[in-house]
Write a protein that holds these residues in place. Structure first.
Motif, short mmCIF file in Angstrom:
data_model
loop_
_atom_site.label_atom_id
_atom_site.label_comp_id
_atom_site.label_asym_id
_atom_site.label_seq_id
_atom_site.Cartn_x
_atom_site.Cartn_y
_atom_site.Cartn_z
N MET A 272 -26.74 50.71 63.37
CA MET A 272 -25.40 50.09 63.88
C MET A 272 -24.09 50.30 63.12
O MET A 272 -24.50 50.48 61.87
CB MET A 272 -25.86 48.52 64.10
CG MET A 272 -26.98 48.20 64.96
SD MET A 272 -26.51 48.84 66.62
CE MET A 272 -25.13 47.56 67.19
N SER A 273 -23.18 49.98 63.73
CA SER A 273 -21.83 50.26 62.99
C SER A 273 -21.67 49.64 61.66
O SER A 273 -21.90 48.36 61.62
CB SER A 273 -20.90 50.15 63.86
OG SER A 273 -20.96 51.04 65.20
N ASN A 274 -21.03 50.22 60.61
CA ASN A 274 -20.71 49.40 59.58
C ASN A 274 -19.18 49.43 59.52
O ASN A 274 -18.58 50.45 59.54
CB ASN A 274 -21.26 50.00 58.33
CG ASN A 274 -20.62 49.09 56.86
OD1 ASN A 274 -19.92 48.19 56.96
ND2 ASN A 274 -21.41 49.46 55.91
N LEU A 275 -18.54 48.33 59.84
CA LEU A 275 -17.02 48.29 60.04
C LEU A 275 -16.53 47.66 59.10
O LEU A 275 -15.20 47.20 59.09
CB LEU A 275 -16.70 47.54 61.33
CG LEU A 275 -17.46 48.30 62.75
CD1 LEU A 275 -16.95 47.48 63.82
CD2 LEU A 275 -17.06 49.74 62.77
N ASP A 276 -17.03 47.59 57.60
CA ASP A 276 -16.56 46.95 56.48
C ASP A 276 -15.13 47.75 56.34
O ASP A 276 -15.11 49.02 56.30
CB ASP A 276 -17.50 47.14 55.53
CG ASP A 276 -18.51 46.19 55.32
OD1 ASP A 276 -18.56 45.34 56.19
OD2 ASP A 276 -19.42 46.31 54.68
N GLY A 277 -13.98 46.96 56.15
CA GLY A 277 -12.74 47.29 55.65
C GLY A 277 -11.83 47.97 56.78
O GLY A 277 -10.74 48.21 56.85
N LYS A 278 -12.50 47.86 58.06
CA LYS A 278 -11.70 48.41 59.13
C LYS A 278 -11.00 47.26 59.82
O LYS A 278 -11.59 46.03 59.98
CB LYS A 278 -12.78 49.07 60.29
CG LYS A 278 -13.11 50.45 59.73
CD LYS A 278 -13.95 51.14 60.86
CE LYS A 278 -14.46 52.45 60.49
NZ LYS A 278 -13.57 53.39 59.77
N VAL A 279 -9.74 47.41 60.27
CA VAL A 279 -8.98 46.47 60.89
C VAL A 279 -8.92 46.97 62.29
O VAL A 279 -8.42 47.85 62.81
CB VAL A 279 -7.50 46.09 60.27
CG1 VAL A 279 -6.72 45.36 61.07
CG2 VAL A 279 -7.51 46.05 58.81
N VAL A 280 -9.44 46.10 63.36
CA VAL A 280 -9.36 46.18 64.62
C VAL A 280 -8.66 45.12 65.50
O VAL A 280 -8.97 43.95 65.31
CB VAL A 280 -10.91 46.09 64.95
CG1 VAL A 280 -10.99 46.46 66.59
CG2 VAL A 280 -11.56 47.12 64.36
N VAL A 281 -7.73 45.71 66.24
CA VAL A 281 -6.84 44.66 67.17
C VAL A 281 -7.68 44.57 68.36
O VAL A 281 -7.77 45.78 69.10
CB VAL A 281 -5.32 45.23 67.42
CG1 VAL A 281 -4.64 44.59 68.16
CG2 VAL A 281 -4.85 45.52 65.96
N VAL A 282 -7.83 43.54 68.96
CA VAL A 282 -8.37 43.05 70.19
C VAL A 282 -7.14 42.58 71.09
O VAL A 282 -6.62 41.30 71.17
CB VAL A 282 -9.26 42.17 70.04
CG1 VAL A 282 -10.19 42.14 71.66
CG2 VAL A 282 -10.49 42.81 69.34
N ALA A 283 -6.70 43.49 72.15
CA ALA A 283 -5.60 42.70 72.97
C ALA A 283 -6.23 42.15 74.13
O ALA A 283 -7.11 42.86 74.97
CB ALA A 283 -4.60 43.95 73.45
N GLY A 284 -5.66 40.80 74.56
CA GLY A 284 -6.40 40.29 75.62
C GLY A 284 -7.66 39.55 75.22
O GLY A 284 -8.37 39.49 76.06
N ALA A 285 -7.77 39.13 74.09
CA ALA A 285 -8.79 38.52 73.58
C ALA A 285 -9.46 37.27 74.04
O ALA A 285 -10.47 36.80 73.87
CB ALA A 285 -8.68 38.34 71.84
N ALA A 286 -8.40 36.51 74.63
CA ALA A 286 -8.97 35.44 75.29
C ALA A 286 -9.56 35.37 76.74
O ALA A 286 -10.09 34.46 77.35
CB ALA A 286 -7.68 34.26 75.69
N GLY A 287 -9.82 36.55 77.15
CA GLY A 287 -10.42 36.84 78.35
C GLY A 287 -11.92 36.65 78.26
O GLY A 287 -12.45 36.62 77.08
N ALA A 288 -12.56 37.19 79.23
CA ALA A 288 -14.03 36.91 79.31
C ALA A 288 -14.66 37.96 78.36
O ALA A 288 -15.77 37.50 77.61
CB ALA A 288 -14.59 37.13 80.81
#
Length: 232
Positions: free
Chosen positions: A1-17
């Motif tokens: 599985m992915s190791n995303l340590d140190g990565k910055v991820v933007v989630v646009a529309g995060a309040a949706g389902a």
């Protein structure tokens, strides 16, 4: 599985389902998550308790200047942005080519296309430089439109075209832009409301979150410019 340590991820529309399970899964894999939505209270509630690993920020993604300023602020704070997951969605049906109200098209255009343009432009260089991932959630209807869903299918097809153009811009880099196609999303609440329904071909929001997190496991050269179909 992915190791995303140190990565910055933007989630646009995060309040949706689809937002809450994706934010949760990203945090589990070590990413710092920036959850965006027009309703700041919803994304702040979503990221509450995650400390410095997450932030919920209210922004109108139809305002390109505000979107650009936010991107510049995030880059100044974190030094890099490694992912943009575009979950801004919406649906309106129609009544046929002649009978449909083109006001629905205007609404869908803003929601599905304009927000993608603004966010992808604002974060393009950061994603290119970091070898990041840009993903949108689309629909199989983009390639199989019907008269009654013409506006929705056309808007999704335009969003796909824009994403593929971003993929072309990312060629020869370690960044990737990808389209994830579904028929429709399924939540636990939908199952509880209609326990007898089969929801054939629907994709559960948890499965979608897992596949989006897994994008970092796929080399950019294999992923960039592709459609990942989650519909059986």
């Amino acid at each position: 599985m992915s190791n995303l340590d140190g990565k910055v991820v933007v989630v646009a529309g995060a309040a949706g389902a689809a937002g809450p399970p994706l934010v949760s899964r990203l945090l589990e894999h070590g990413a710092t998550v920036i959850a965006l939505d027009r309703d700041e209270s919803k994304v702040q509630a979503l990221t509450e308790g995650a400390g410095a690993q997450a932030a919920g920020i209210g922004v109108d993604l139809l305002d390109e200047q505000a979107t650009r300023e936010l991107a510049q602020r995030l880059l100044a704070e974190h030094g890099h942005v490694d992912g943009l997951m575009h979950l801004v969605g919406g649906w309106r049906g129609g009544a046929g080519i002649v009978e449909s109200d083109l006001a629905d098209w205007e609404w869908l255009h803003d929601l599905l296309i304009r927000t993608l343009q603004h966010t992808s432009r604002a974060f393009h260089d950061a994603l290119r430089d970091s070898g990041g991932r840009l993903a949108i959630v689309s629909t199989t209807q983009a390639q199989q439109p019907t008269a009654k869903n013409a506006s929705y299918a056309a808007a999704k097809a335009a969003a796909e075209a824009w994403t593929l153009a971003c993929a072309h811009s990312f060629r020869d880099t370690d960044a990737a832009a990808v389209i994830v196609q579904i028929k429709a999303l399924l939540t636990d609440a939908m199952r509880e409301a209609k326990p007898q329904a089969k929801f054939a071909g629907y994709t559960h929001v948890e499965e979608l979150a897992e596949r989006l997190v897994g994008l970092w496991d796929i080399p950019a050269a294999e992923l960039n410019g592709t459609r990942l179909c989650l519909t059986p």
